[in-house]
Design a protein around this motif. Structure first.
Motif, PDB file in Angstrom:
ATOM      1  N   GLY A  76       6.534 -38.976 103.327  1.00 25.78           N
ATOM      2  CA  GLY A  76       5.441 -39.343 102.444  1.00 25.78           C
ATOM      3  C   GLY A  76       4.496 -38.181 102.181  1.00 25.78           C
ATOM      4  O   GLY A  76       3.425 -38.371 101.639  1.00 25.78           O
ATOM      5  N   ASN A  77       4.837 -36.976 102.551  1.00 22.58           N
ATOM      6  CA  ASN A  77       3.993 -35.817 102.354  1.00 22.58           C
ATOM      7  C   ASN A  77       3.793 -35.586 100.861  1.00 22.58           C
ATOM      8  O   ASN A  77       4.726 -35.454 100.104  1.00 22.58           O
ATOM      9  N   THR A  78       2.557 -35.516 100.439  1.00 23.48           N
ATOM     10  CA  THR A  78       2.248 -35.210  99.045  1.00 23.48           C
ATOM     11  C   THR A  78       1.540 -33.875  98.961  1.00 23.48           C
ATOM     12  O   THR A  78       0.756 -33.633  98.064  1.00 23.48           O
ATOM     13  N   GLY A  79       1.817 -33.004  99.876  1.00 22.78           N
ATOM     14  CA  GLY A  79       1.097 -31.747 100.043  1.00 22.78           C
ATOM     15  C   GLY A  79       1.425 -30.673  99.043  1.00 22.78           C
ATOM     16  O   GLY A  79       1.698 -29.553  99.433  1.00 22.78           O
ATOM     17  N   GLY A  80       1.417 -30.962  97.762  1.00 19.50           N
ATOM     18  CA  GLY A  80       1.503 -29.938  96.737  1.00 19.50           C
ATOM     19  C   GLY A  80       2.657 -28.961  96.901  1.00 19.50           C
ATOM     20  O   GLY A  80       2.461 -27.769  96.772  1.00 19.50           O
ATOM     21  N   GLY A  81       3.857 -29.446  97.190  1.00 23.62           N
ATOM     22  CA  GLY A  81       5.002 -28.562  97.356  1.00 23.62           C
ATOM     23  C   GLY A  81       5.323 -27.837  96.063  1.00 23.62           C
ATOM     24  O   GLY A  81       5.076 -28.336  94.974  1.00 23.62           O
ATOM     25  N   SER A  82       5.842 -26.632  96.195  1.00 20.62           N
ATOM     26  CA  SER A  82       6.157 -25.866  95.000  1.00 20.62           C
ATOM     27  C   SER A  82       7.659 -25.678  94.857  1.00 20.62           C
ATOM     28  O   SER A  82       8.100 -24.792  94.142  1.00 20.62           O
ATOM     29  N   GLY A  83       8.453 -26.505  95.541  1.00 20.80           N
ATOM     30  CA  GLY A  83       9.907 -26.386  95.469  1.00 20.80           C
ATOM     31  C   GLY A  83      10.465 -26.960  94.185  1.00 20.80           C
ATOM     32  O   GLY A  83       9.743 -27.465  93.322  1.00 20.80           O
ATOM     33  N   ASN A  84      11.779 -26.870  94.067  1.00 17.90           N
ATOM     34  CA  ASN A  84      12.467 -27.409  92.897  1.00 17.90           C
ATOM     35  C   ASN A  84      12.530 -28.927  92.963  1.00 17.90           C
ATOM     36  O   ASN A  84      12.797 -29.498  94.020  1.00 17.90           O
ATOM     37  N   ASP A 170       5.201 -37.698  92.148  1.00 18.41           N
ATOM     38  CA  ASP A 170       6.237 -38.706  91.972  1.00 18.41           C
ATOM     39  C   ASP A 170       7.639 -38.127  92.127  1.00 18.41           C
ATOM     40  O   ASP A 170       8.609 -38.757  91.712  1.00 18.41           O
ATOM     41  N   ASN A 171       7.754 -36.938  92.722  1.00 18.43           N
ATOM     42  CA  ASN A 171       9.048 -36.281  92.839  1.00 18.43           C
ATOM     43  C   ASN A 171       9.367 -35.865  94.266  1.00 18.43           C
ATOM     44  O   ASN A 171       8.471 -35.486  95.024  1.00 18.43           O
ATOM     45  N   VAL A 172      10.642 -35.917  94.590  1.00 19.48           N
ATOM     46  CA  VAL A 172      11.138 -35.315  95.828  1.00 19.48           C
ATOM     47  C   VAL A 172      11.542 -33.901  95.444  1.00 19.48           C
ATOM     48  O   VAL A 172      12.280 -33.694  94.481  1.00 19.48           O
ATOM     49  N   VAL A 173      11.006 -32.906  96.187  1.00 18.19           N
ATOM     50  CA  VAL A 173      11.255 -31.504  95.866  1.00 18.19           C
ATOM     51  C   VAL A 173      11.772 -30.773  97.100  1.00 18.19           C
ATOM     52  O   VAL A 173      11.569 -31.232  98.234  1.00 18.19           O
ATOM     53  N   THR A 174      12.422 -29.637  96.874  1.00 23.83           N
ATOM     54  CA  THR A 174      12.835 -28.805  98.005  1.00 23.83           C
ATOM     55  C   THR A 174      11.575 -28.254  98.656  1.00 23.83           C
ATOM     56  O   THR A 174      10.589 -27.969  97.978  1.00 23.83           O
ATOM     57  N   ALA A 175      11.595 -28.136  99.982  1.00 23.11           N
ATOM     58  CA  ALA A 175      10.434 -27.614 100.700  1.00 23.11           C
ATOM     59  C   ALA A 175      10.239 -26.156 100.348  1.00 23.11           C
ATOM     60  O   ALA A 175      11.183 -25.395 100.183  1.00 23.11           O
ATOM     61  N   ALA A 176       8.984 -25.780 100.194  1.00 24.26           N
ATOM     62  CA  ALA A 176       8.652 -24.395  99.818  1.00 24.26           C
ATOM     63  C   ALA A 176       8.846 -23.453 100.975  1.00 24.26           C
ATOM     64  O   ALA A 176       8.793 -23.755 102.111  1.00 24.26           O
TER      65      ALA A 176
END
Length: 176
Positions: A76-84, A170-176
């Motif tokens: 549930g992390n919404t910490g502004g990830g910059s991954g794809n 609203d997206n699942v992203v790769t971890a930065a």
């Protein structure tokens, strides 16, 4: 006049070492070549480019992936990830998941997202179905848990490799 051979083929062969002794040797050699061709066609390659068999264990974990011991939990992390961006959270049903080109993204419980390699650890086939809380590889019917990628049934003995992810909006992203 009749042609009489006073010695056996074996006795004649002893006088000529290094020559083929009979038709039997030729046929046995041909059979061995045929058997070798058939068996090599059934084998799996170990070219190093195919994550199959022992090659899979020798390959490093793909970039952006965590090792199998890491949970790969976005939690549930919404910490502004910059991954794809991998997938919209709305596309990943609770208790199920989605299979993408390189990864499987699951949501075992509400808001708890996980990601794993989609390559089966048994013989390198890609997993193809998510059903009843299991990620399924149809090649040899290995089943893996959507919670931690651990094998639950079938010939696979190793878990699917965890992939580090985050939830960004609203997206699942790769971890930065």
């Amino acid at each position: 006049m009749t042609d009489v051979q006073p010695r056996t083929d074996a006795e004649i062969q002893q006088d000529r070492p290094g020559t083929a002794s009979s038709r039997r040797v030729v046929l046995m050699g041909a059979g061995a070549v045929g058997a070798t061709a058939v068996l090599s066609a059934c084998g799996t390659g170990t070219s190093g480019t195919n994550p199959n068999g022992t090659d899979f264990g020798d390959n490093p974990v793909p970039a952006g992936s965590a090792d199998a011991g890491d949970s790969g939990d976005a939690g549930g992390n919404t910490g502004g990830g910059s991954g794809n961006v991998l997938v919209a959270t709305s596309k990943v049903a609770v208790g199920s998941g989605v299979i993408l080109d390189e990864v499987v993204v699951t949501q075992p419980t509400e808001g708890n997202y996980k990601a794993f390699s989609n390559v089966c650890t048994h013989q390198g086939c890609k997993v193809s179905v998510i059903k009843d809380g299991s990620i399924i590889c149809k090649c040899h019917n290995s089943l893996f848990s959507i919670e931690d990628g651990a094998p639950t049934s079938g010939p696979a003995g190793q878990p699917l490799a965890a992939v580090a992810i985050d939830v960004d909006g609203d997206n699942v992203v790769t971890a930065a």
